[in-house]
Design a protein around this motif. Structure first.
Motif, mmCIF file in Angstrom:
data_model
loop_
_atom_site.group_PDB
_atom_site.id
_atom_site.type_symbol
_atom_site.label_atom_id
_atom_site.label_comp_id
_atom_site.label_asym_id
_atom_site.label_seq_id
_atom_site.Cartn_x
_atom_site.Cartn_y
_atom_site.Cartn_z
ATOM 1 N N SER A 9 -50.615 -85.850 50.432
ATOM 2 C CA SER A 9 -49.487 -86.780 50.356
ATOM 3 C C SER A 9 -49.935 -87.943 49.487
ATOM 4 O O SER A 9 -51.118 -88.055 49.165
ATOM 5 N N PRO A 10 -49.033 -88.847 49.120
ATOM 6 C CA PRO A 10 -49.470 -90.010 48.336
ATOM 7 C C PRO A 10 -50.524 -90.857 49.059
ATOM 8 O O PRO A 10 -51.319 -91.529 48.422
ATOM 9 N N SER A 43 -42.154 -77.164 40.932
ATOM 10 C CA SER A 43 -41.668 -78.311 41.707
ATOM 11 C C SER A 43 -41.192 -77.789 43.052
ATOM 12 O O SER A 43 -40.868 -76.611 43.216
ATOM 13 N N THR A 64 -40.473 -83.330 51.444
ATOM 14 C CA THR A 64 -39.218 -83.773 50.842
ATOM 15 C C THR A 64 -39.124 -83.354 49.383
ATOM 16 O O THR A 64 -38.047 -83.380 48.798
ATOM 17 N N GLY A 65 -40.231 -82.979 48.798
ATOM 18 C CA GLY A 65 -40.304 -82.592 47.394
ATOM 19 C C GLY A 65 -41.743 -82.726 46.937
ATOM 20 O O GLY A 65 -42.627 -83.022 47.734
ATOM 21 N N GLY A 66 -41.965 -82.530 45.661
ATOM 22 C CA GLY A 66 -43.304 -82.637 45.108
ATOM 23 C C GLY A 66 -43.587 -81.475 44.179
ATOM 24 O O GLY A 66 -42.679 -80.949 43.534
ATOM 25 N N ASP A 80 -44.278 -85.348 47.975
ATOM 26 C CA ASP A 80 -43.751 -86.713 47.901
ATOM 27 C C ASP A 80 -43.863 -87.375 49.270
ATOM 28 O O ASP A 80 -44.356 -88.477 49.400
ATOM 29 N N GLU A 81 -43.355 -86.678 50.267
ATOM 30 C CA GLU A 81 -43.467 -87.084 51.677
ATOM 31 C C GLU A 81 -43.679 -85.814 52.481
ATOM 32 O O GLU A 81 -43.136 -84.769 52.147
ATOM 33 N N GLU A 117 -30.615 -87.446 41.378
ATOM 34 C CA GLU A 117 -31.458 -88.033 42.426
ATOM 35 C C GLU A 117 -30.727 -88.054 43.763
ATOM 36 O O GLU A 117 -31.297 -87.695 44.800
ATOM 37 N N LYS A 121 -31.819 -85.895 47.135
ATOM 38 C CA LYS A 121 -32.032 -86.540 48.434
ATOM 39 C C LYS A 121 -31.128 -85.931 49.499
ATOM 40 O O LYS A 121 -31.544 -85.765 50.648
ATOM 41 N N SER A 124 -32.598 -82.514 50.427
ATOM 42 C CA SER A 124 -33.807 -82.707 51.230
ATOM 43 C C SER A 124 -33.458 -83.154 52.648
ATOM 44 O O SER A 124 -34.048 -82.662 53.628
#
Length: 134
Positions: A9-10, A43, A64-66, A80-81, A117, A121, A124
């Motif tokens: 994760s970040p 992705s 949630t994505g990435g 992303d999360e 975007e 969202k 997700s």
């Protein structure tokens, strides 16, 4: 021969271990990653990452994505999360879905980036609600 899986994760490295298979929610569909998989970068859309040992799922995470990067012997998930599926709060997920629906409805269809975007969202958030009830 296992697949070396890393989930990042970040904030931190969440998981690093060998697994028999991992299934990731690619934007074009779920991808099952086994040893010897072709190299790719994809992705991710909102959805579950399923970790298999033997023929059973041993862990599930919601992303949630990435992105996922795959080689013949390794899979790196850069989220992303991310949250363990068991830790998803259904009421919080439903609140996020309502918020995402409102943002999508208010998005300017003439602004392609903003519309995409808002759409991402919303997808997700719906996936999170769906994942909480699986």
């Amino acid at each position: 021969m296992p697949v070396a899986l890393e989930i990042v994760s970040p904030e931190r490295l969440l998981l690093s271990r060998d697994v028999d298979m991992v299934v990731v929610p690619g934007t074009d569909g779920d991808l099952g990653i086994l040893p010897g998989h072709a190299m790719l970068v994809t992705s991710l859309r909102g959805g579950l990452v399923d970790i298999y040992e033997g023929n059973r799922v041993t862990d599930r995470f919601f992303v949630t994505g990435g992105f996922a990067e795959v080689t013949e012997s390794r899979c790196s998930v850069l989220a992303d999360e991310i949250i363990r599926q068991a830790d998803i709060d259904v009421s919080e997920a439903q609140a996020k879905l309502l918020e995402a629906k409102a943002a999508f409805d208010a998005a300017d269809v003439h602004d392609a980036d903003a519309y995409r975007e808002a759409s991402d969202k919303l997808i997700s958030a719906q996936a999170m609600v769906d994942s909480a009830t699986v």
